[in-house]
Write a protein that holds these residues in place. Structure first.
Motif: not given
Length: 109
Positions: A79-96
């Protein structure tokens, strides 16, 4: 709720692997604790074919395919794996991650 009830509910909701191996060996002494036998008991009525363990696998009251039923908690703390991730980086990370896991379905599962 005990492990057998959880397995029964999983079969009711369709949350079972498609490549499960069933066993219908009634005289097996380990049947009450074996995932293969219990899967055969709780399988969906619409399921009319699949992989099976044959009765001759039981030798000297032991089965080499015995697999104990056990509940395993998966993805603990995810649940807390991506709490510190920036919103702008989310789509690229999700695709990866989708590419790494092989499909969109696996990503959301």
């Amino acid at each position: 709720m005990d492990e057998k009830e959880l397995l029964k509910k999983a079969f009711e909701y369709g949350n079972v692997p498609s490549l499960i191996t069933y066993c219908f060996t009634e005289p097996c002494p380990m049947k009450d604790k074996c995932i293969h036998y219990l899967s055969g008991l709780y399988k969906n009525e619409k399921t009319d074919r699949g992989d099976a363990i044959f009765p001759n696998a039981l030798k000297n009251r032991e089965c080499k395919y015995f697999a104990p039923l056990r509940v395993v908690k998966m993805a603990w703390g995810f649940d807390h794996l991506f709490t510190e991730m920036k919103v702008k980086d989310a789509p690229a990370l999700r695709a990866e991650m989708r590419d790494y896991l092989g499909s969109k379905g696996q990503y959301y599962r």
